[in-house]
Design a protein around this motif. Structure first.
Motif, PDB file in Angstrom:
ATOM      1  N   ARG A  41      32.001  45.393  31.090  1.00  0.00           N
ATOM      2  CA  ARG A  41      31.234  46.053  32.151  1.00  0.00           C
ATOM      3  C   ARG A  41      29.954  45.290  32.470  1.00  0.00           C
ATOM      4  NH1 ARG A  41      30.305  52.311  31.586  1.00  0.00           N
ATOM      5  NH2 ARG A  41      29.145  51.681  29.730  1.00  0.00           N
ATOM      6  N   SER A  42      29.339  44.691  31.459  1.00  0.00           N
ATOM      7  CA  SER A  42      28.115  43.929  31.700  1.00  0.00           C
ATOM      8  C   SER A  42      28.380  42.737  32.615  1.00  0.00           C
ATOM      9  CB  SER A  42      27.523  43.457  30.373  1.00  0.00           C
ATOM     10  OG  SER A  42      28.432  42.624  29.679  1.00  0.00           O
ATOM     11  N   ASP A  43      29.549  42.115  32.478  1.00  0.00           N
ATOM     12  CA  ASP A  43      29.893  40.985  33.349  1.00  0.00           C
ATOM     13  C   ASP A  43      30.080  41.450  34.792  1.00  0.00           C
ATOM     14  OD1 ASP A  43      30.104  39.053  31.176  1.00  0.00           O
ATOM     15  OD2 ASP A  43      31.908  40.143  30.608  1.00  0.00           O
ATOM     16  N   VAL A  44      30.762  42.586  34.948  1.00  0.00           N
ATOM     17  CA  VAL A  44      30.978  43.132  36.291  1.00  0.00           C
ATOM     18  C   VAL A  44      29.641  43.493  36.924  1.00  0.00           C
ATOM     19  CG1 VAL A  44      32.151  44.931  37.618  1.00  0.00           C
ATOM     20  CG2 VAL A  44      33.241  43.991  35.559  1.00  0.00           C
ATOM     21  N   PHE A  48      27.743  42.025  40.583  1.00  0.00           N
ATOM     22  CA  PHE A  48      27.190  42.782  41.703  1.00  0.00           C
ATOM     23  C   PHE A  48      25.688  42.561  41.843  1.00  0.00           C
ATOM     24  CE2 PHE A  48      31.223  44.968  41.372  1.00  0.00           C
ATOM     25  CZ  PHE A  48      31.520  45.223  42.705  1.00  0.00           C
ATOM     26  N   ASP A  49      25.003  42.393  40.726  1.00  0.00           N
ATOM     27  CA  ASP A  49      23.575  42.113  40.797  1.00  0.00           C
ATOM     28  C   ASP A  49      23.324  40.778  41.501  1.00  0.00           C
ATOM     29  OD1 ASP A  49      20.787  42.839  39.884  1.00  0.00           O
ATOM     30  OD2 ASP A  49      20.994  40.885  38.940  1.00  0.00           O
ATOM     31  N   SER A  99      37.257  42.293  39.522  1.00  0.00           N
ATOM     32  CA  SER A  99      36.058  43.135  39.381  1.00  0.00           C
ATOM     33  C   SER A  99      35.675  43.778  40.706  1.00  0.00           C
ATOM     34  CB  SER A  99      34.895  42.290  38.860  1.00  0.00           C
ATOM     35  OG  SER A  99      35.173  41.775  37.576  1.00  0.00           O
ATOM     36  N   LEU A 100      35.666  42.996  41.769  1.00  0.00           N
ATOM     37  CA  LEU A 100      35.297  43.539  43.088  1.00  0.00           C
ATOM     38  C   LEU A 100      36.290  44.599  43.536  1.00  0.00           C
ATOM     39  CD1 LEU A 100      34.322  40.197  44.874  1.00  0.00           C
ATOM     40  CD2 LEU A 100      32.767  42.024  44.194  1.00  0.00           C
ATOM     41  N   ALA A 101      37.594  44.304  43.425  1.00  0.00           N
ATOM     42  CA  ALA A 101      38.616  45.226  43.923  1.00  0.00           C
ATOM     43  C   ALA A 101      38.612  46.535  43.157  1.00  0.00           C
ATOM     44  CB  ALA A 101      39.991  44.557  43.844  1.00  0.00           C
ATOM     45  N   GLN A 123      18.785  48.858  40.473  1.00  0.00           N
ATOM     46  CA  GLN A 123      19.666  48.080  39.613  1.00  0.00           C
ATOM     47  C   GLN A 123      20.992  48.815  39.448  1.00  0.00           C
ATOM     48  OE1 GLN A 123      17.521  47.881  35.901  1.00  0.00           O
ATOM     49  NE2 GLN A 123      18.212  49.884  35.211  1.00  0.00           N
ATOM     50  N   PHE A 124      22.002  48.076  38.988  1.00  0.00           N
ATOM     51  CA  PHE A 124      23.320  48.657  38.763  1.00  0.00           C
ATOM     52  C   PHE A 124      23.378  49.260  37.367  1.00  0.00           C
ATOM     53  CE2 PHE A 124      23.958  45.604  42.135  1.00  0.00           C
ATOM     54  CZ  PHE A 124      24.742  46.318  43.035  1.00  0.00           C
TER      55      PHE A 124
END
Length: 579
Positions: A41-44, A48-49, A99-101, A123-124
């Motif tokens: 999740r941190s990578d995703v 987005f950040d 990740s985007l989809a 922030q996300f």
């Protein structure tokens, strides 16, 4: 000349909205030679950040070619994809597209993709379990209509509407550069994939090898893979899941002694078979094999090696194996010598345990050097000579024994200790029945260490710090108890231990305790609160157990003579020469 691209890749640009819609529509496919989704999740969140900050997120490499209609799996999404003549197959960029989809889709439940945007902190963050006005889930934030509806439902957050609209626009319109390749030859794309990932060192060697020799797309569900080989062996023998890199090295070791050779030249197609050939200075002993044959025969050799470990060497599970490279060498030996007789099996067991005690540090280059020297010692047509050379390489009787004052289930020394406990035949403290490999397999499943099969005798917090790492406070007990607590409850509090008369068969009580090197005297020390006395007494018993086990397995000082029939053959040859 090797195949190359007929036309140069076309540089193009996709905005996130277009890319995601293409993925949802089933127009983006993931080739079977790609690795699985690996991001957390941190990578995703970082992806987005970067997008909202306007940072570059890298380019994509897409392969345009036809695709059949099928149900696709993309992360947590299941997509009913139509047949198309112009699907975009992802050669590089799978983690980003997935990740985007997923993170922007409203029907995803995988926690890695459940992200939201905190309008106050800017922030996300993980999507909160209860809806909060100023924290907007990404699927809402990605849809302008839903954003307006969100603020209609949460007027208390209306002061942030302008910022929310700005983030929505950035997400939808963010440009991602891409190269589109048009080519019919799968191997060309695999070669590109290999070069991109090899130069960046982003894939393991096993993953690159799997990508290079993945076969055709329609073979994906039937062809052997490293994962399937490991799963087949575990299903049949309960050995646990062997990691892919060890499977790769075993496949390579069976075909040639140098497991560090250039893997891109492993399989030659369309050339006449030979007994062996040298490829980039590497000996290939089975040059006429295709990939599927090599995988199948490697699995058979690994299976024989695992059966040897379980039946002859007292290594019941992969998590008990002191060093993984020893399985690789065993696979090579059993590939060339599938049925050693009883005497040679004893010599092989002797070598295995000597090599475990000596460790790879005895070789120049440590594990790399050990696997090289040991693999080259295995000669295809000479089992006796192979075992003599293997034993000579680890003939170090002064090697120190494992230290029982340091018990860590992920270390080789502790794994040797566990093997000595397993050979003793540990019994259940509930019914006195001995544990078997099925119990161990059910408890450990795919674990890489045996930690889940080991219990504390006394809760760690009640043990003085200088004794907490001692093996004496552990027992090998591969069973899931109803009361998952310290084994103190089973030894002190359980009626079976506190009052032996309550056992259905009283004589089995000392047998069960003895199988864990626990005597009635030790139990009395625990009942009296003398924890240190118990640990010291049991530590001595475990040390004697380990010494006896390794002495009987290593057989230092024994003559490494071959079987009698081989000695007779040699004598006859000498008589012929004299005559």
């Amino acid at each position: 000349m090797n195949a190359s691209l007929d036309t140069r890749p076309v540089a193009t640009m996709f905005d996130v909205e277009t890319l995601v819609n293409q993925a949802w529509a089933g127009m983006i496919r993931v080739p079977h030679f790609q690795r699985d989704f690996r991001w957390h999740r941190s990578d995703v969140s970082k992806l987005f950040d970067s997008i909202v900050r306007g940072y570059p997120v890298g380019s994509l490499l897409l392969w345009r070619k036809p695709a059949v209609a099928k149900i696709l799996t993309l992360g947590d999404l299941r997509i009913d994809a139509p047949q198309t003549q112009a699907a975009l197959w992802v050669v590089d960029g799978q983690q980003r597209i997935t990740s985007l989809a997923n993170a922007l889709h409203p029907d995803v439940s995988d926690a890695r993709f459940l992200l939201a945007y905190d309008l106050r902190a800017r922030q996300f963050v993980p999507t909160p379990p209860v809806e909060e006005p100023t924290i907007i889930p990404l699927p809402v934030l990605f849809n302008l209509t839903k954003v307006l509806s969100w603020f209609g439902s949460h007027p208390e957050a209306v002061e942030h509407v302008e910022h929310a609209n700005e983030i929505t626009q950035r997400l939808r319109q963010f440009p991602i550069p891409a190269y589109e390749v048009v080519h019919d030859d799968t191997k060309v794309l695999q070669d590109i994939f290999d070069r991109m990932n090899n130069y960046g060192k982003r894939l393991s060697r096993a993953e690159i090898f799997s990508a290079l020799f993945a076969g055709e797309e329609d073979e994906k569900d039937v062809a052997l893979t490293f994962d399937k080989i490991a799963q087949n062996i575990d299903d049949d023998l309960g050995f646990g899941l062997i990691d892919n890199d060890t499977v790769l090295q075993s496949v390579l070791a069976r075909r040639g002694p140098d497991t560090k050779r250039e893997i891109r030249n492993e399989f030659r197609e369309g050339e006449a078979p030979e007994r062996s050939y040298h490829s980039a200075r590497a000996i290939i002993e089975f040059p006429d094999e295709d990939r599927e044959t090599a995988y199948r025969l490697a699995e058979e050799a690994m299976r024989r090696a695992v059966q040897f470990l379980q039946n002859e060497a007292s290594v019941p599970h992969y998590s008990f194996l002191p060093y993984r490279h020893l399985l690789v060498v065993l696979t090579r030996l059993f590939a060339h010598h599938p049925k050693p007789d009883e005497r040679n099996l004893r010599l092989l067991r002797r070598w295995f345990w000597r090599a475990a005690v000596v460790g790879p540090e005895a070789f120049k280059g440590s594990t790399t050097g050990a696997i090289r020297f040991l693999s080259f010692a295995v000669k295809p047509d000479d089992l006796t000579g192979s075992l003599e050379t293997l034993l000579s390489l680890v003939d170090r009787p002064d090697s120190p024994l494992p230290d029982l004052r340091r018990f860590r289930s992920n270390e080789a020394a502790t794994k040797m200790v566990l093997c000595s406990w397993w050979q003793r035949g540990p019994r259940s403290l509930e019914d006195g029945e001995p544990f078997d490999i099925d119990d161990l397999s059910a408890t450990l499943q795919d674990r890489q260490t045996a930690l889940d099969a080991v219990r504390y005798v006394v809760p760690r917090r009640l043990v003085p710090p200088e004794y907490r790492m001692w093996a004496a406070n552990r027992v090998l007990m591969p069973v899931l108890f109803k009361d998952v607590g310290a084994v103190e409850d089973l030894i002190i509090g359980a009626p079976l231990i506190a009052d032996p008369d309550e056992w259905a068969d009283p004589p089995v009580w000392p047998e069960a305790l003895a199988s864990h090197e626990i005597t009635p005297e030790m139990v009395e020390q625990l009942r009296g609160g003398d924890t240190v006395g118990f640990l010291r007494l049991r530590q001595g018993a475990l040390q004697r157990r380990l010494t006896d086990f390794l002495s009987s397995r290593c057989e230092w000082g024994f003559e490494n003579t071959p079987p009698l029939d081989q000695l007779l053959v040699e004598d006859l040859e000498e008589d012929d020469e004299l005559a």
